[in-house]
Write a protein that holds these residues in place. Structure first.
Motif, PDB file in Angstrom:
ATOM      1  N   PRO A  65       0.838  -1.203   0.000  1.00 25.27           N
ATOM      2  CA  PRO A  65       0.000   0.000   0.000  1.00 25.27           C
ATOM      3  C   PRO A  65       0.873   1.253   0.000  1.00 25.27           C
ATOM      4  CG  PRO A  65       0.021  -1.015   2.171  1.00 25.27           C
ATOM      5  CD  PRO A  65       0.749  -1.942   1.251  1.00 25.27           C
ATOM      6  N   ALA A  66       0.317   2.350  -0.485  1.00 21.98           N
ATOM      7  CA  ALA A  66       1.058   3.614  -0.528  1.00 21.98           C
ATOM      8  C   ALA A  66       1.317   4.152   0.871  1.00 21.98           C
ATOM      9  CB  ALA A  66       0.288   4.642  -1.349  1.00 21.98           C
ATOM     10  N   ASP A  67       0.353   3.913   1.781  1.00 20.40           N
ATOM     11  CA  ASP A  67       0.493   4.379   3.159  1.00 20.40           C
ATOM     12  C   ASP A  67      -0.376   3.513   4.074  1.00 20.40           C
ATOM     13  OD1 ASP A  67      -2.167   5.360   2.884  1.00 20.40           O
ATOM     14  OD2 ASP A  67      -1.405   7.276   2.185  1.00 20.40           O
ATOM     15  N   LEU A  68      -0.286   3.758   5.371  1.00 14.49           N
ATOM     16  CA  LEU A  68      -1.038   2.942   6.331  1.00 14.49           C
ATOM     17  C   LEU A  68      -2.539   3.220   6.268  1.00 14.49           C
ATOM     18  CD1 LEU A  68       1.321   2.871   9.441  1.00 14.49           C
ATOM     19  CD2 LEU A  68       0.972   1.110   7.701  1.00 14.49           C
ATOM     20  N   GLU A  70      -4.241   3.644   3.537  1.00 13.51           N
ATOM     21  CA  GLU A  70      -4.736   2.759   2.471  1.00 13.51           C
ATOM     22  C   GLU A  70      -4.884   1.337   2.995  1.00 13.51           C
ATOM     23  OE1 GLU A  70      -3.291   0.910  -1.809  1.00 13.51           O
ATOM     24  OE2 GLU A  70      -2.404   2.802  -1.163  1.00 13.51           O
ATOM     25  N   LEU A  71      -3.912   0.889   3.762  1.00 15.73           N
ATOM     26  CA  LEU A  71      -3.974  -0.463   4.327  1.00 15.73           C
ATOM     27  C   LEU A  71      -5.169  -0.594   5.268  1.00 15.73           C
ATOM     28  CD1 LEU A  71      -2.548  -3.267   4.662  1.00 15.73           C
ATOM     29  CD2 LEU A  71      -1.372  -2.247   6.628  1.00 15.73           C
ATOM     30  N   ALA A  72      -5.352   0.377   6.154  1.00 19.37           N
ATOM     31  CA  ALA A  72      -6.408   0.315   7.171  1.00 19.37           C
ATOM     32  C   ALA A  72      -7.801   0.522   6.595  1.00 19.37           C
ATOM     33  CB  ALA A  72      -6.134   1.354   8.251  1.00 19.37           C
ATOM     34  N   SER A  73      -7.898   1.096   5.399  1.00 16.41           N
ATOM     35  CA  SER A  73      -9.214   1.400   4.831  1.00 16.41           C
ATOM     36  C   SER A  73      -9.823   0.237   4.057  1.00 16.41           C
ATOM     37  CB  SER A  73      -9.127   2.631   3.937  1.00 16.41           C
ATOM     38  OG  SER A  73      -8.336   2.346   2.797  1.00 16.41           O
ATOM     39  N   GLN A  74      -9.211  -0.913   4.101  1.00 11.27           N
ATOM     40  CA  GLN A  74      -9.775  -2.071   3.413  1.00 11.27           C
ATOM     41  C   GLN A  74     -11.115  -2.449   4.043  1.00 11.27           C
ATOM     42  OE1 GLN A  74      -6.634  -5.094   2.082  1.00 11.27           O
ATOM     43  NE2 GLN A  74      -5.865  -4.281   4.019  1.00 11.27           N
ATOM     44  N   PRO A  75     -12.072  -2.854   3.230  1.00 10.22           N
ATOM     45  CA  PRO A  75     -13.395  -3.204   3.762  1.00 10.22           C
ATOM     46  C   PRO A  75     -13.313  -4.313   4.818  1.00 10.22           C
ATOM     47  CG  PRO A  75     -13.421  -3.116   1.358  1.00 10.22           C
ATOM     48  CD  PRO A  75     -11.987  -2.994   1.785  1.00 10.22           C
ATOM     49  N   GLY A  76     -14.024  -4.089   5.909  1.00 15.19           N
ATOM     50  CA  GLY A  76     -14.102  -5.098   6.972  1.00 15.19           C
ATOM     51  C   GLY A  76     -12.902  -5.161   7.888  1.00 15.19           C
ATOM     52  N   LEU A  77     -11.923  -4.287   7.700  1.00 14.60           N
ATOM     53  CA  LEU A  77     -10.704  -4.338   8.507  1.00 14.60           C
ATOM     54  C   LEU A  77     -10.718  -3.254   9.577  1.00 14.60           C
ATOM     55  CD1 LEU A  77      -7.882  -5.572   8.954  1.00 14.60           C
ATOM     56  CD2 LEU A  77      -7.010  -3.931   7.296  1.00 14.60           C
ATOM     57  N   ARG A  91       5.035   5.330  11.541  1.00 14.39           N
ATOM     58  CA  ARG A  91       5.715   5.587  10.264  1.00 14.39           C
ATOM     59  C   ARG A  91       5.814   4.295   9.469  1.00 14.39           C
ATOM     60  NH1 ARG A  91      10.709   8.128   9.080  1.00 14.39           N
ATOM     61  NH2 ARG A  91      11.667   7.033  10.788  1.00 14.39           N
ATOM     62  N   TYR A  92       5.522   4.410   8.194  1.00 11.92           N
ATOM     63  CA  TYR A  92       5.600   3.293   7.252  1.00 11.92           C
ATOM     64  C   TYR A  92       6.376   3.785   6.048  1.00 11.92           C
ATOM     65  CZ  TYR A  92       3.864   0.619   3.225  1.00 11.92           C
ATOM     66  OH  TYR A  92       3.753  -0.103   2.066  1.00 11.92           O
ATOM     67  N   LEU A  93       7.421   3.046   5.707  1.00 11.51           N
ATOM     68  CA  LEU A  93       8.270   3.428   4.580  1.00 11.51           C
ATOM     69  C   LEU A  93       8.336   2.266   3.593  1.00 11.51           C
ATOM     70  CD1 LEU A  93      11.063   4.825   6.889  1.00 11.51           C
ATOM     71  CD2 LEU A  93       9.446   6.205   5.585  1.00 11.51           C
ATOM     72  N   PRO A  94       7.566   2.336   2.491  1.00  9.00           N
ATOM     73  CA  PRO A  94       7.648   1.264   1.497  1.00  9.00           C
ATOM     74  C   PRO A  94       9.021   1.267   0.848  1.00  9.00           C
ATOM     75  CG  PRO A  94       5.898   2.853   0.946  1.00  9.00           C
ATOM     76  CD  PRO A  94       6.625   3.372   2.137  1.00  9.00           C
ATOM     77  N   ARG A  98       9.020  -6.131  -2.124  1.00 12.35           N
ATOM     78  CA  ARG A  98       8.193  -6.520  -0.979  1.00 12.35           C
ATOM     79  C   ARG A  98       8.688  -5.955   0.350  1.00 12.35           C
ATOM     80  NH1 ARG A  98       5.411 -11.694  -1.878  1.00 12.35           N
ATOM     81  NH2 ARG A  98       5.511 -12.183  -4.077  1.00 12.35           N
ATOM     82  N   ALA A  99       9.753  -5.182   0.331  1.00 16.89           N
ATOM     83  CA  ALA A  99      10.373  -4.689   1.560  1.00 16.89           C
ATOM     84  C   ALA A  99       9.725  -3.382   2.032  1.00 16.89           C
ATOM     85  CB  ALA A  99      11.858  -4.473   1.346  1.00 16.89           C
ATOM     86  N   TYR A 100       9.683  -3.216   3.339  1.00 16.94           N
ATOM     87  CA  TYR A 100       9.164  -1.980   3.930  1.00 16.94           C
ATOM     88  C   TYR A 100       9.689  -1.850   5.359  1.00 16.94           C
ATOM     89  CZ  TYR A 100       5.779  -5.137   6.146  1.00 16.94           C
ATOM     90  OH  TYR A 100       5.197  -6.147   6.862  1.00 16.94           O
ATOM     91  N   ARG A 101       9.478  -0.675   5.928  1.00 16.95           N
ATOM     92  CA  ARG A 101       9.876  -0.416   7.317  1.00 16.95           C
ATOM     93  C   ARG A 101       8.665   0.076   8.093  1.00 16.95           C
ATOM     94  NH1 ARG A 101      15.341   2.739   8.196  1.00 16.95           N
ATOM     95  NH2 ARG A 101      15.892   0.939   9.433  1.00 16.95           N
ATOM     96  N   LEU A 102       8.565  -0.380   9.338  1.00 16.76           N
ATOM     97  CA  LEU A 102       7.553   0.112  10.268  1.00 16.76           C
ATOM     98  C   LEU A 102       8.290   0.762  11.425  1.00 16.76           C
ATOM     99  CD1 LEU A 102       5.047  -2.884  10.419  1.00 16.76           C
ATOM    100  CD2 LEU A 102       4.736  -0.679   9.273  1.00 16.76           C
ATOM    101  N   CYS A 103       7.899   1.987  11.782  1.00 16.02           N
ATOM    102  CA  CYS A 103       8.607   2.739  12.818  1.00 16.02           C
ATOM    103  C   CYS A 103       7.647   3.240  13.884  1.00 16.02           C
ATOM    104  CB  CYS A 103       9.317   3.943  12.205  1.00 16.02           C
ATOM    105  SG  CYS A 103      10.362   3.565  10.786  1.00 16.02           S
ATOM    106  N   ALA A 104       8.153   3.303  15.100  1.00 17.02           N
ATOM    107  CA  ALA A 104       7.397   3.856  16.228  1.00 17.02           C
ATOM    108  C   ALA A 104       8.385   4.448  17.217  1.00 17.02           C
ATOM    109  CB  ALA A 104       6.565   2.769  16.894  1.00 17.02           C
TER     110      ALA A 104
END
Length: 144
Positions: A65-68, A70-77, A91-94, A98-104
């Motif tokens: 997904p382009a950003d979080l 977009e990921l969270a807006s999936q139907p039923g999620l 923070r999400y860095l595509p 298939r690689a990406y980074r998740l930051c907090a």
């Protein structure tokens, strides 16, 4: 002045209770430290759920997904993508393919916390972090 045996026993028990309480607070931290540790556990749980949903997103879309949002807006999620304390989006860095980074941002060092509790589970190893901003490198498995 001589203390009775019962009074001496009560004083000794009280001293032992105070000493063990002080030791417990020194090892586990006080209530404020425990609250910060719980917030960090919540953050790693949120990031783990985001990773799970990334792995489900890929087979349907053949891309990240382009950003979080977009990921969270999936139907039923129902997916938490924001810090429980600050409300800031994680923070999400595509990356490439298939690689990406998740930051907090974390308030505690999970290595010290786990050592104090003597618990070394696979999930705590996978989400080990220092104090401050930290990013986890992730990749959607190629067999999906």
């Amino acid at each position: 002045m001589t203390l009775s045996f019962g009074r001496t026993l009560i004083l000794a028990a009280g001293a032992a209770i105070l000493a063990s309480s002080a030791l417990a607070i020194a090892v586990m931290g006080g209530p404020g430290d425990q609250r910060l540790a719980r917030m960090d556990l919540r953050r790693t749980h949120d990031l783990d759920r985001i990773e799970t949903e990334m792995n489900r997103y890929w087979p349907k879309h053949q891309r990240l997904p382009a950003d979080l949002t977009e990921l969270a807006s999936q139907p039923g999620l129902s997916l938490v993508v924001a810090d429980p304390l600050t409300g800031a989006t994680y923070r999400y860095l595509p990356g490439a393919a298939r690689a990406y980074r998740l930051c907090a941002r974390f308030d505690t060092d999970s290595g010290q916390r786990d050592a104090a509790r003597r618990s070394e589970s696979a999930s705590s190893e996978e989400w080990r972090h220092p104090v401050g901003e930290f990013c986890f490198d992730r990749e959607v498995p190629s067999n999906l």
